[in-house]
Design a protein around this motif. Structure first.
Motif, PDB file in Angstrom:
ATOM      1  N   GLU A   1      15.546  15.361  66.497  1.00  0.00           N
ATOM      2  CA  GLU A   1      16.231  16.346  67.329  1.00  0.00           C
ATOM      3  C   GLU A   1      15.994  16.023  68.798  1.00  0.00           C
ATOM      4  O   GLU A   1      14.859  15.794  69.212  1.00  0.00           O
ATOM      5  CB  GLU A   1      15.714  17.754  67.002  1.00  0.00           C
ATOM      6  CG  GLU A   1      16.428  18.849  67.748  1.00  0.00           C
ATOM      7  CD  GLU A   1      16.075  20.221  67.200  1.00  0.00           C
ATOM      8  OE1 GLU A   1      16.471  20.524  66.057  1.00  0.00           O
ATOM      9  OE2 GLU A   1      15.389  20.968  67.906  1.00  0.00           O
ATOM     10  N   LEU A   2      17.069  15.996  69.556  1.00  0.00           N
ATOM     11  CA  LEU A   2      17.022  15.817  71.004  1.00  0.00           C
ATOM     12  C   LEU A   2      17.534  17.098  71.644  1.00  0.00           C
ATOM     13  O   LEU A   2      18.588  17.612  71.240  1.00  0.00           O
ATOM     14  CB  LEU A   2      17.906  14.651  71.444  1.00  0.00           C
ATOM     15  CG  LEU A   2      17.456  13.268  71.028  1.00  0.00           C
ATOM     16  CD1 LEU A   2      18.601  12.282  71.141  1.00  0.00           C
ATOM     17  CD2 LEU A   2      16.285  12.823  71.875  1.00  0.00           C
ATOM     18  N   THR A   3      16.805  17.610  72.624  1.00  0.00           N
ATOM     19  CA  THR A   3      17.222  18.808  73.345  1.00  0.00           C
ATOM     20  C   THR A   3      17.191  18.506  74.833  1.00  0.00           C
ATOM     21  O   THR A   3      16.184  18.030  75.360  1.00  0.00           O
ATOM     22  CB  THR A   3      16.304  20.003  73.029  1.00  0.00           C
ATOM     23  OG1 THR A   3      16.295  20.218  71.615  1.00  0.00           O
ATOM     24  CG2 THR A   3      16.779  21.262  73.737  1.00  0.00           C
ATOM     25  N   LEU A   4      18.305  18.785  75.489  1.00  0.00           N
ATOM     26  CA  LEU A   4      18.455  18.544  76.915  1.00  0.00           C
ATOM     27  C   LEU A   4      18.675  19.872  77.615  1.00  0.00           C
ATOM     28  O   LEU A   4      19.515  20.665  77.211  1.00  0.00           O
ATOM     29  CB  LEU A   4      19.668  17.635  77.153  1.00  0.00           C
ATOM     30  CG  LEU A   4      20.080  17.356  78.597  1.00  0.00           C
ATOM     31  CD1 LEU A   4      19.029  16.521  79.310  1.00  0.00           C
ATOM     32  CD2 LEU A   4      21.435  16.665  78.623  1.00  0.00           C
ATOM     33  N   ASN A   5      17.879  20.141  78.649  1.00  0.00           N
ATOM     34  CA  ASN A   5      18.159  21.273  79.523  1.00  0.00           C
ATOM     35  C   ASN A   5      18.071  20.787  80.961  1.00  0.00           C
ATOM     36  O   ASN A   5      17.963  19.585  81.201  1.00  0.00           O
ATOM     37  CB  ASN A   5      17.244  22.472  79.222  1.00  0.00           C
ATOM     38  CG  ASN A   5      15.783  22.191  79.529  1.00  0.00           C
ATOM     39  OD1 ASN A   5      15.452  21.593  80.544  1.00  0.00           O
ATOM     40  ND2 ASN A   5      14.906  22.621  78.646  1.00  0.00           N
ATOM     41  N   SER A   6      18.110  21.671  81.889  1.00  0.00           N
ATOM     42  CA  SER A   6      18.210  21.256  83.292  1.00  0.00           C
ATOM     43  C   SER A   6      16.955  20.579  83.832  1.00  0.00           C
ATOM     44  O   SER A   6      17.020  19.881  84.834  1.00  0.00           O
ATOM     45  CB  SER A   6      18.575  22.450  84.166  1.00  0.00           C
ATOM     46  OG  SER A   6      17.566  23.437  84.070  1.00  0.00           O
ATOM     47  N   THR A   7      15.799  20.755  83.177  1.00  0.00           N
ATOM     48  CA  THR A   7      14.568  20.187  83.711  1.00  0.00           C
ATOM     49  C   THR A   7      13.912  19.135  82.838  1.00  0.00           C
ATOM     50  O   THR A   7      13.079  18.377  83.317  1.00  0.00           O
ATOM     51  CB  THR A   7      13.522  21.299  83.973  1.00  0.00           C
ATOM     52  OG1 THR A   7      13.231  21.948  82.719  1.00  0.00           O
ATOM     53  CG2 THR A   7      14.025  22.299  84.986  1.00  0.00           C
ATOM     54  N   GLU A   8      14.261  19.112  81.551  1.00  0.00           N
ATOM     55  CA  GLU A   8      13.571  18.172  80.666  1.00  0.00           C
ATOM     56  C   GLU A   8      14.424  17.784  79.462  1.00  0.00           C
ATOM     57  O   GLU A   8      15.391  18.456  79.111  1.00  0.00           O
ATOM     58  CB  GLU A   8      12.238  18.738  80.197  1.00  0.00           C
ATOM     59  CG  GLU A   8      12.360  19.913  79.265  1.00  0.00           C
ATOM     60  CD  GLU A   8      11.024  20.518  78.855  1.00  0.00           C
ATOM     61  OE1 GLU A   8       9.967  20.075  79.354  1.00  0.00           O
ATOM     62  OE2 GLU A   8      11.037  21.438  78.039  1.00  0.00           O
ATOM     63  N   LEU A   9      14.004  16.695  78.852  1.00  0.00           N
ATOM     64  CA  LEU A   9      14.567  16.210  77.600  1.00  0.00           C
ATOM     65  C   LEU A   9      13.420  16.216  76.598  1.00  0.00           C
ATOM     66  O   LEU A   9      12.323  15.744  76.903  1.00  0.00           O
ATOM     67  CB  LEU A   9      15.100  14.789  77.781  1.00  0.00           C
ATOM     68  CG  LEU A   9      15.563  14.056  76.538  1.00  0.00           C
ATOM     69  CD1 LEU A   9      16.819  14.707  75.962  1.00  0.00           C
ATOM     70  CD2 LEU A   9      15.832  12.599  76.859  1.00  0.00           C
ATOM     71  N   VAL A  10      13.668  16.777  75.417  1.00  0.00           N
ATOM     72  CA  VAL A  10      12.636  16.840  74.386  1.00  0.00           C
ATOM     73  C   VAL A  10      13.125  16.080  73.153  1.00  0.00           C
ATOM     74  O   VAL A  10      14.232  16.311  72.675  1.00  0.00           O
ATOM     75  CB  VAL A  10      12.292  18.302  74.008  1.00  0.00           C
ATOM     76  CG1 VAL A  10      11.214  18.330  72.928  1.00  0.00           C
ATOM     77  CG2 VAL A  10      11.847  19.091  75.236  1.00  0.00           C
ATOM     78  N   LEU A  11      12.287  15.191  72.662  1.00  0.00           N
ATOM     79  CA  LEU A  11      12.513  14.448  71.433  1.00  0.00           C
ATOM     80  C   LEU A  11      11.555  15.003  70.387  1.00  0.00           C
ATOM     81  O   LEU A  11      10.350  15.110  70.644  1.00  0.00           O
ATOM     82  CB  LEU A  11      12.222  12.961  71.660  1.00  0.00           C
ATOM     83  CG  LEU A  11      12.060  12.073  70.430  1.00  0.00           C
ATOM     84  CD1 LEU A  11      13.379  11.950  69.673  1.00  0.00           C
ATOM     85  CD2 LEU A  11      11.522  10.707  70.832  1.00  0.00           C
TER      86      LEU A  11
END
Length: 142
Positions: A65-75
């Motif tokens: 799962e990859l999650t992108l928001n305005s401050t970070e990317l989480v794998l």
């Protein structure tokens, strides 16, 4: 609002390149290229390889799962072997493996793992300061 891409692969070494390609494509679709894309793709490869190699649950799948928001990317990489949390390992120069988590620690802003009800998840966070990224729900200017 964050945007997320989730997929699963069979727990087989032959499917690790598929995971790596899906991560690379998702990052490109979000406008993330260059060094950050290389780092995230490399760590996805490491974490998926670890999950495929060390998960003792037969006929299972690995979730990426990859999650992108305005401050970070989480794998996040999850597998159903919830009781076997990864531990960093000091490898000798002669050892063939054992450096994956050290690589994760070196390239990610932060990383860790957690037990979930039916799985374990290893995650890595990447700061997006100075990175132009976009997604369906993420503004192009951060």
């Amino acid at each position: 609002m964050p945007v997320t891409e989730t997929f699963r692969i069979p727990k087989k070494k032959s499917h690790v390149p598929t995971a790596r390609q899906r991560v690379r494509k998702t990052l490109a679709d979000w406008g993330i290229t260059d060094e950050l894309a290389d780092a995230v793709t490399l760590l996805a490869n490491e974490l998926v390889t670890n999950a495929v190699t060390h998960c003792r649950v037969s006929h299972s799948q690995v979730k990426v799962e990859l999650t992108l928001n305005s401050t970070e990317l989480v794998l996040e990489v999850s597998d159903p072997d919830r009781d076997r949390l990864p531990r960093p390992h000091d490898s000798t120069p002669d050892e063939e493996g054992g450096r994956g988590l050290a690589l994760v620690a070196a390239l990610a802003a932060n990383w860790g793992c957690r037990q979930e009800p039916y799985a374990k998840c290893v995650w890595a966070r990447f700061d997006l300061e100075g990175v132009q990224a976009h997604g369906p729900h993420v503004p192009a200017t951060l």
